[in-house]
Design an enzyme around this catalytic site. Structure first.
Site, PDB file in Angstrom:
ATOM      1  N   ASP A   1       1.228  47.869  78.977  1.00  0.00           N
ATOM      2  CA  ASP A   1       1.963  47.097  80.001  1.00  0.00           C
ATOM      3  C   ASP A   1       0.973  46.924  81.236  1.00  0.00           C
ATOM      4  O   ASP A   1       1.197  47.526  82.250  1.00  0.00           O
ATOM      5  CB  ASP A   1       3.225  47.809  80.413  1.00  0.00           C
ATOM      6  CG  ASP A   1       4.206  46.935  81.288  1.00  0.00           C
ATOM      7  OD1 ASP A   1       3.796  45.720  81.496  1.00  0.00           O
ATOM      8  OD2 ASP A   1       5.390  47.141  81.467  1.00  0.00           O
TER       9      ASP A   1
ATOM     10  N   GLU B   1       1.213  37.467  78.648  1.00  0.00           N
ATOM     11  CA  GLU B   1       1.555  36.666  80.062  1.00  0.00           C
ATOM     12  C   GLU B   1       0.296  36.544  80.701  1.00  0.00           C
ATOM     13  O   GLU B   1      -0.320  37.390  81.354  1.00  0.00           O
ATOM     14  CB  GLU B   1       2.582  37.707  80.738  1.00  0.00           C
ATOM     15  CG  GLU B   1       3.551  37.930  80.014  1.00  0.00           C
ATOM     16  CD  GLU B   1       4.248  39.241  80.990  1.00  0.00           C
ATOM     17  OE1 GLU B   1       4.810  39.191  81.781  1.00  0.00           O
ATOM     18  OE2 GLU B   1       4.457  40.251  80.162  1.00  0.00           O
TER      19      GLU B   1
ATOM     20  N   HIS C   1       7.129  34.041  79.512  1.00  0.00           N
ATOM     21  CA  HIS C   1       7.598  35.695  79.059  1.00  0.00           C
ATOM     22  C   HIS C   1       8.110  35.577  77.560  1.00  0.00           C
ATOM     23  O   HIS C   1       9.219  36.461  77.393  1.00  0.00           O
ATOM     24  CB  HIS C   1       8.653  36.039  80.113  1.00  0.00           C
ATOM     25  CG  HIS C   1       8.404  37.550  80.161  1.00  0.00           C
ATOM     26  ND1 HIS C   1       8.733  38.501  79.130  1.00  0.00           N
ATOM     27  CD2 HIS C   1       8.052  38.491  81.364  1.00  0.00           C
ATOM     28  CE1 HIS C   1       8.494  39.705  79.847  1.00  0.00           C
ATOM     29  NE2 HIS C   1       8.115  39.944  80.840  1.00  0.00           N
ATOM     30  N   SER C   2       7.430  34.892  76.763  1.00  0.00           N
ATOM     31  CA  SER C   2       7.873  35.069  75.306  1.00  0.00           C
ATOM     32  C   SER C   2       7.458  36.118  74.591  1.00  0.00           C
ATOM     33  O   SER C   2       6.340  36.724  74.984  1.00  0.00           O
ATOM     34  CB  SER C   2       7.502  33.677  74.491  1.00  0.00           C
ATOM     35  OG  SER C   2       8.089  32.510  74.860  1.00  0.00           O
ATOM     36  N   TYR C   3       8.431  36.847  73.936  1.00  0.00           N
ATOM     37  CA  TYR C   3       8.189  37.847  73.128  1.00  0.00           C
ATOM     38  C   TYR C   3       7.695  37.583  71.485  1.00  0.00           C
ATOM     39  O   TYR C   3       8.637  37.097  70.832  1.00  0.00           O
ATOM     40  CB  TYR C   3       9.192  39.006  72.709  1.00  0.00           C
ATOM     41  CG  TYR C   3       9.587  39.742  74.300  1.00  0.00           C
ATOM     42  CD1 TYR C   3      10.104  39.104  75.363  1.00  0.00           C
ATOM     43  CD2 TYR C   3       9.266  41.150  74.322  1.00  0.00           C
ATOM     44  CE1 TYR C   3      10.422  39.786  76.654  1.00  0.00           C
ATOM     45  CE2 TYR C   3       9.631  41.723  75.459  1.00  0.00           C
ATOM     46  CZ  TYR C   3      10.194  41.130  76.517  1.00  0.00           C
ATOM     47  OH  TYR C   3      10.566  41.875  77.732  1.00  0.00           O
TER      48      TYR C   3
ATOM     49  N   HIS D   1       8.508  39.875  89.039  1.00  0.00           N
ATOM     50  CA  HIS D   1       8.940  38.366  88.379  1.00  0.00           C
ATOM     51  C   HIS D   1       9.866  37.695  89.467  1.00  0.00           C
ATOM     52  O   HIS D   1      10.701  36.940  89.074  1.00  0.00           O
ATOM     53  CB  HIS D   1       9.603  38.462  86.992  1.00  0.00           C
ATOM     54  CG  HIS D   1       8.842  39.174  85.868  1.00  0.00           C
ATOM     55  ND1 HIS D   1       7.421  38.902  85.955  1.00  0.00           N
ATOM     56  CD2 HIS D   1       9.181  39.910  85.026  1.00  0.00           C
ATOM     57  CE1 HIS D   1       6.924  39.638  84.774  1.00  0.00           C
ATOM     58  NE2 HIS D   1       7.986  40.038  84.170  1.00  0.00           N
TER      59      HIS D   1
ATOM     60  N   ASN E   1       5.131  39.140  87.463  1.00  0.00           N
ATOM     61  CA  ASN E   1       4.429  40.603  87.591  1.00  0.00           C
ATOM     62  C   ASN E   1       4.970  41.037  88.888  1.00  0.00           C
ATOM     63  O   ASN E   1       5.968  40.582  89.714  1.00  0.00           O
ATOM     64  CB  ASN E   1       3.083  40.710  87.254  1.00  0.00           C
ATOM     65  CG  ASN E   1       2.796  41.876  86.644  1.00  0.00           C
ATOM     66  OD1 ASN E   1       3.158  43.013  87.085  1.00  0.00           O
ATOM     67  ND2 ASN E   1       2.212  41.893  85.346  1.00  0.00           N
ATOM     68  N   ARG E   2       4.195  42.215  89.603  1.00  0.00           N
ATOM     69  CA  ARG E   2       4.928  42.903  90.563  1.00  0.00           C
ATOM     70  C   ARG E   2       4.008  42.762  91.776  1.00  0.00           C
ATOM     71  O   ARG E   2       2.955  42.481  91.895  1.00  0.00           O
ATOM     72  CB  ARG E   2       4.771  44.569  90.264  1.00  0.00           C
ATOM     73  CG  ARG E   2       5.583  44.943  88.818  1.00  0.00           C
ATOM     74  CD  ARG E   2       5.281  46.265  88.577  1.00  0.00           C
ATOM     75  NE  ARG E   2       6.382  46.625  87.519  1.00  0.00           N
ATOM     76  CZ  ARG E   2       6.175  46.353  86.277  1.00  0.00           C
ATOM     77  NH1 ARG E   2       5.051  45.487  85.752  1.00  0.00           N
ATOM     78  NH2 ARG E   2       6.990  46.481  85.449  1.00  0.00           N
TER      79      ARG E   2
ATOM     80  N   GLN F   1      -1.541  39.845  80.772  1.00  0.00           N
ATOM     81  CA  GLN F   1      -0.613  41.075  80.872  1.00  0.00           C
ATOM     82  C   GLN F   1      -0.249  41.143  79.350  1.00  0.00           C
ATOM     83  O   GLN F   1       0.527  40.402  78.902  1.00  0.00           O
ATOM     84  CB  GLN F   1       0.674  40.944  81.733  1.00  0.00           C
ATOM     85  CG  GLN F   1       1.617  42.300  81.767  1.00  0.00           C
ATOM     86  CD  GLN F   1       1.197  43.364  82.999  1.00  0.00           C
ATOM     87  OE1 GLN F   1       0.124  43.117  83.857  1.00  0.00           O
ATOM     88  NE2 GLN F   1       1.787  44.500  82.722  1.00  0.00           N
TER      89      GLN F   1
HETATM   90  C1  GLA Z   1       6.645  42.495  82.431  1.00  0.00           C
HETATM   91  C2  GLA Z   1       6.378  43.690  82.961  1.00  0.00           C
HETATM   92  C3  GLA Z   1       7.084  44.833  82.266  1.00  0.00           C
HETATM   93  C4  GLA Z   1       8.584  44.756  82.083  1.00  0.00           C
HETATM   94  C5  GLA Z   1       8.646  43.099  81.503  1.00  0.00           C
HETATM   95  C6  GLA Z   1      10.119  42.797  81.517  1.00  0.00           C
HETATM   96  O1  GLA Z   1       5.877  42.470  81.402  1.00  0.00           O
HETATM   97  O2  GLA Z   1       5.088  44.194  83.134  1.00  0.00           O
HETATM   98  O3  GLA Z   1       6.574  46.144  82.793  1.00  0.00           O
HETATM   99  O4  GLA Z   1       9.213  44.630  83.282  1.00  0.00           O
HETATM  100  O5  GLA Z   1       8.179  42.175  82.373  1.00  0.00           O
HETATM  101  O6  GLA Z   1      10.949  43.683  80.762  1.00  0.00           O
END
Ligand code: GLA
Length: 430
Positions: free
Chosen positions: A330, A395, A258-260, A185, A159-160, A367
């Site tokens: 998000d 996440e 970070h699996s979708y 990340h 994250n940020r 997240q």
């Molecule tokens: C995380 C962030 C999103 C995005 C994804 C990658 O989940 O919170 O904003 O940056 O990673 O695309």
């Protein structure tokens, strides 16, 4: 299957032979060896015994065969579940391995040592039909580059971090920026999703351990950080992820996966029809750069209230300020927890397949990212185009930008301490 035998003119003995039922080979071998043994499915005629053998010898022989059959069966079952390692190409001159984890129900997870990336998770739907439920690629090359972080381990700080900077013990650290003014990340170059980890199959388990040494100063972070992430697939259809780290200088650390997910099957549709429950009464609202403002806002009465199961699509395009700022969901939710143990964070249900995903964690936050930035520019497995909101991430993590929020749970790991966290993704159907 029933096994019949008798002495000449003696009573017919009949014993249900579970081994022969389970092992047709053993059944055939018995049939071929002895004419006086008649193996058949119930009910059926009982044959006259044609050849004779002393009863004790017969019992010893049968026991031997049964034992062999049992051993063969045990071997066959155990070869179904386990872990297999195979070469999967090279990256930056380093060999990459692919690990295939399987369990006794046929669930299969593939992960590789590049970025600790999970390439596929195959689980059944309510009718027993298997599908791959994570977005990704078939080859290593497909992940280079990987702008959406498909399937990867993210760190050193998931994250940020606002403005790519934080101050620790009086010293200010500057990180590479890759998300407007922020570091997302872990930075730009040697981030955990982009390095080759050392992989080691777990002994006696269906699992793999990935280790990586993030050197002092790498991506601007202090301290030599030794990280270990293990993936274990259990016979309860759980993917257990355990994170561990030690350092020789104090450093922030936040590790996540970070699996979708798309429980209908990857690449087939968006995730707006999925029903989500988040065990969280509060979330961390963000500013326009998706950095938490510091507030822990109650979800009640907002589109962020997922305390009861709600379709993602129901409110994702609401005019509520936080939805607008996040381009949908998000955000980090504050998990309701009593104590530090594994706690249910989220439950996701996809109605057409019946697949259910439950996420439990020892982390304080999750997240929930609805794949808002997927835009159709990534073509994944089987040529599937990953369009907006085709996958969702859960996440598990510490709160974003914690190094700049002394009120948030601390993310600082000190020398002599061991960072440990655990997240369980459990797959089922209803
Ligand atoms: C995380 C962030 C999103 C995005 C994804 C990658 O989940 O919170 O904003 O940056 O990673 O695309």
């Amino acid at each position: 299957m029933v096994l019949y035998s008798r002495k000449p003119n003696g009573p017919i003995r009949n014993r249900t032979c579970s081994y022969t039922a389970m092992c047709p080979l053993l059944a055939r071998s018995l049939r071929e060896k002895w004419g006086f043994l008649h193996l058949q499915h119930e009910p059926g005629p009982r044959s006259t015994l044609s050849v004779m053998m002393p009863r004790r010898l017969l019992l010893a022989y049968v026991s031997g065969l049964v034992l062999t059959g049992g051993l063969l069966l045990a071997q066959a079952t155990s070869s179904k579940s386990g872990v297999q390692q195979q070469p999967f190409g090279t990256q930056g001159g380093r060999p990459v391995n692919l690990y295939t984890l399987t369990n006794s129900h046929g669930v299969e997870i593939k992960a590789m040592s590049y970025g600790g990336i999970i390439l596929s998770i195959r689980v059944p739907d309510r009718k027993g039909q298997f599908a791959d439920i994570v977005l990704g690629h078939e080859t290593l090359e497909g992940y280079i580059p990987n702008p959406p972080y498909l399937g990867a381990i993210v760190g050193r700080y998931a994250n940020r971090i606002a403005n790519g900077t934080f101050t620790l013990d009086g010293k200010t650290y500057t990180l590479p920026k890759n998300d407007g003014p922020n570091t997302l990340h872990g930075g730009v170059d040697k981030t955990f999703n982009k390095v080759v980890w050392d992989g080691e199959p777990l002994k006696g388990k269906s699992g793999v351990a990935f280790t990586y040494l993030s050197k002092d100063g790498e991506e601007g972070f202090p301290g030599n950080l030794k990280v270990k992430v293990t993936y274990t697939l259990t016979d309860e259809n759980e993917l257990v992820i355990e994170y561990e780290a030690t350092t020789d200088k104090a450093t922030p650390i936040n590790l996540s996966q970070h699996s979708y997910f798309n429980l209908a099957g990857e690449g087939t549709s968006d995730i707006l029809n999925h029903e989500v429950m988040l065990n969280a009464d509060r979330f961390t609202p963000v500013d326009k750069n998706l950095i938490p403002t510091g507030e822990l806002r109650p979800v009640k009465g907002t589109p962020f209230d997922f305390t009861s199961p709600t379709k993602i699509g129901a409110r994702i395009d609401d005019t509520y300020d936080q939805i607008v700022l996040g381009h949908g969901y998000d955000h980090n939710w504050v998990i309701n927890r009593k104590g530090d143990g594994l706690t249910l964070a989220a439950r996701v249900y996809e109605p057409t397949s019946g697949r259910v995903l439950e996420v439990s964690t020892t982390q304080p936050g999750v997240q929930f990212y609805a794949g808002n930035f997927l835009d159709g520019t990534v073509t994944g497995k089987q040529g599937h185009i990953y369009k907006r909101r085709y996958g969702l991430c859960l996440e598990t993590q510490h709160f974003p930008d914690s190094p700049n929020h002394p009120d948030f749970p601390s993310t600082i790991l000190k020398p002599g301490e061991t960072f440990k966290s655990k997240t369980v993704f459990k797959f089922s159907t209803k």
